[in-house]
Design an enzyme around this catalytic site. Sequence first.
Site, PDB file in Angstrom:
ATOM      1  N   SER A   2       0.759  -1.265   0.138  1.00  0.00           N
ATOM      2  CA  SER A   2      -0.115  -0.116  -0.195  1.00  0.00           C
ATOM      3  C   SER A   2       0.858   1.260   0.076  1.00  0.00           C
ATOM      4  O   SER A   2       0.332   2.431  -0.274  1.00  0.00           O
ATOM      5  CB  SER A   2      -0.949   0.164   1.151  1.00  0.00           C
ATOM      6  OG  SER A   2      -0.235  -0.258   2.372  1.00  0.00           O
TER       7      SER A   2
ATOM      8  N   HIS B 220      -1.006   5.545   6.760  1.00  0.00           N
ATOM      9  CA  HIS B 220      -0.305   5.622   5.399  1.00  0.00           C
ATOM     10  C   HIS B 220       0.004   7.067   5.214  1.00  0.00           C
ATOM     11  O   HIS B 220      -0.788   8.190   5.836  1.00  0.00           O
ATOM     12  CB  HIS B 220      -1.285   5.212   4.560  1.00  0.00           C
ATOM     13  CG  HIS B 220      -1.441   3.612   4.555  1.00  0.00           C
ATOM     14  ND1 HIS B 220      -1.925   2.802   5.467  1.00  0.00           N
ATOM     15  CD2 HIS B 220      -0.803   2.567   3.874  1.00  0.00           C
ATOM     16  CE1 HIS B 220      -1.942   1.406   5.216  1.00  0.00           C
ATOM     17  NE2 HIS B 220      -1.010   1.476   4.443  1.00  0.00           N
TER      18      HIS B 220
END
Length: 269
Positions: free
Chosen positions: A44, A251
């Site tokens: 990711s 993230h």
Amino acid sequence: MKTSRTAALLSSLLLGAALALTGAGAAHADSSAAAVDYVALGDSYSSGVGAGNYDSSSGSCKRTQRAYPALWAAANAPSSFAFTACSGARTTDVTANQLGPLNSGTDLVSLTVGGNDAGFADVMTTCVLNSEATCIARVNEAKNYVDTTLPGRLDTTYSAIRSKAPSAHVVVLGYPRFYKLNGTCVAGLTENERRAINGGADHLNAALAKRAADHGFTFADVVPAFTGHEICSGASWLHSVNWLNIGESYHPTATGQSGGYLPVFRNAA
């Protein structure tokens, strides 16, 4: 007469210098225009989770043009660009599902992988929902995995990449530290938990760097680029817990991709 000869000699020297500079410029232009076949692999952090604007055709992989591989490709116009990075990918997923575009003509490969193998999501869930002692124990469990099991998994993945792309320059990018210690956060995890999580990231990065070096790959450390932009810094390039889109938690934001990962990859590529 002497003046005439001097002028002629000077003219000759200047012409020679001009030709040399022109030749050097032409050589540089040819070099910079060399065709590059680029393949972006990984999890990711490479697909761009957290940056938004996901390509619907990528499904659960959540690839986005705001991720560093797509940003680099847009700026450098490689002769080919294959973007197979996928959210949630582990080393085995990269080997099984992402290596199709690699071939003997591949010049450049980027990769982030290892965080999911080490249980990144479970570590953060444990730390957010449980006690400090439980959090630190889970971080230590992940570090033990990094020491005992991850190196072999990385070796298998790195060897598969080299086998399919024998001439490629392979850049393995690491992961940022999540927290600025003694920062602006007034709630949430304790400082001991944040310190332990940062230590886990450092531990993982050290393992990635060692395995990359042993395979002749380049390790690109993103920690310096994110320093001052961690969670609790007041200018974070990382999402904290995002209750509206839990998968984006921890993230990089779009700015984290463009201001953090992209320049680090550009310098290493």
